[in-house]
Design a protein around this motif. Sequence first.
Motif, short mmCIF file in Angstrom:
data_model
loop_
_atom_site.label_atom_id
_atom_site.label_comp_id
_atom_site.label_asym_id
_atom_site.label_seq_id
_atom_site.Cartn_x
_atom_site.Cartn_y
_atom_site.Cartn_z
N GLN A 156 0.81 -1.21 0.00
CA GLN A 156 0.00 0.00 0.00
C GLN A 156 0.85 1.26 0.00
O GLN A 156 0.50 2.25 -0.64
N ILE A 157 1.95 1.23 0.73
CA ILE A 157 2.80 2.43 0.84
C ILE A 157 3.32 2.84 -0.53
O ILE A 157 3.29 4.01 -0.89
N GLU A 158 3.78 1.88 -1.30
CA GLU A 158 4.32 2.20 -2.62
C GLU A 158 3.23 2.69 -3.55
O GLU A 158 3.43 3.66 -4.30
N ASP A 159 2.06 2.07 -3.51
CA ASP A 159 0.95 2.51 -4.36
C ASP A 159 0.54 3.94 -4.01
O ASP A 159 0.32 4.77 -4.91
N ILE A 162 0.69 22.34 0.35
CA ILE A 162 0.06 21.15 0.92
C ILE A 162 0.61 19.90 0.24
O ILE A 162 0.89 18.88 0.88
N GLY A 163 0.79 20.02 -1.09
CA GLY A 163 1.32 18.89 -1.83
C GLY A 163 2.72 18.52 -1.36
O GLY A 163 3.05 17.35 -1.22
N LEU A 164 3.55 19.55 -1.10
CA LEU A 164 4.91 19.29 -0.62
C LEU A 164 4.90 18.64 0.75
O LEU A 164 5.72 17.78 1.06
N SER A 165 3.97 19.05 1.59
CA SER A 165 3.86 18.46 2.92
C SER A 165 3.51 16.98 2.84
O SER A 165 4.13 16.15 3.50
N PHE A 166 2.53 16.67 1.99
CA PHE A 166 2.15 15.28 1.82
C PHE A 166 3.27 14.49 1.16
O PHE A 166 3.49 13.32 1.47
N ARG A 167 3.99 15.15 0.25
CA ARG A 167 5.11 14.48 -0.44
C ARG A 167 6.21 14.11 0.56
O ARG A 167 6.78 13.02 0.50
N ALA A 168 6.50 15.03 1.50
CA ALA A 168 7.51 14.75 2.52
C ALA A 168 7.09 13.57 3.39
O ALA A 168 7.91 12.71 3.73
N GLU A 169 5.81 13.54 3.74
CA GLU A 169 5.30 12.42 4.53
C GLU A 169 5.39 11.12 3.74
O GLU A 169 5.76 10.07 4.28
N ALA A 170 5.06 11.19 2.45
CA ALA A 170 5.13 10.00 1.61
C ALA A 170 6.57 9.50 1.48
O ALA A 170 6.82 8.29 1.46
N ALA A 224 8.93 9.85 3.70
CA ALA A 224 9.29 9.20 4.96
C ALA A 224 8.69 7.80 5.04
O ALA A 224 9.35 6.85 5.45
N ASN A 225 7.43 7.67 4.60
CA ASN A 225 6.79 6.35 4.59
C ASN A 225 7.50 5.40 3.64
O ASN A 225 7.64 4.21 3.91
N ARG A 226 7.99 5.97 2.53
CA ARG A 226 8.66 5.12 1.54
C ARG A 226 9.99 4.61 2.08
O ARG A 226 10.40 3.48 1.79
#
Length: 223
Positions: free
Chosen positions: A95-98, A116-124, A126-128
């Motif tokens: 799920q994380i990769e998708d 907002i997109g950059l914030s979510f991108r940074a979180e993504a 970190a999850n990756r």
Amino acid sequence: VEAAQAAASPVRPAARKFFLYFDFAYNNVRGILKARTAALHFLDTALRPEDEVAILTYSAVGGMAFHEYLTPDHAKVRKVVEKIGHSDVRGRATQIEDQYWRLVQESPGTGPGAAIGLSFRAEAEANRQESKSMAQQYMQKMTVLARALRLVDGEKHFIFFSTGIPNSLIYGYAPGNPTQRADFTVQGGAAGDQVLRRQNEAMYREFGASGCSFYAFDTRESA
């Protein structure tokens, strides 16, 4: 007389050994249910009475586990497989990769939504990184298992129910062609991970040296 009796007695075929491996980390609910159906069909139609079967699973939460060691008791094995279902899907790494690539493609580059997109991108991102660590642990466990299979004698078969580790996590992603390896970062794409690539290739080599036939049942395709 004894020689004649020995010649006349039927030769029992050697027991084949099957390892059924259910991957819950890189899978989805429908894929797991399809894997269970396929495994039950295999047990009912493909086994000989003397064959031995083992059941293994892997989850991102619990790691690798043997639920049944090699046994000719097919009814016992069947009961184990019948219990596989929705509750086994925990911590699905795929799920994380998708989600990461969906976010990359949907995040706005400019405008009010960019921050907002950059914030979510940074979180993504970190999850990756966490996802890569999970993939490393997965490969390490599989490599150890492959080495252990060398110690099992006789005819061995490994049946692997999984979607597999996302190719983009290991070899990268090229825009417009998700199956193409990307060896360098490009707009909208990403390079592969050298550490994961080396571990992946080492894992394949160990399975190749295990003397075990390997069959992959792609649960994403089946679902």
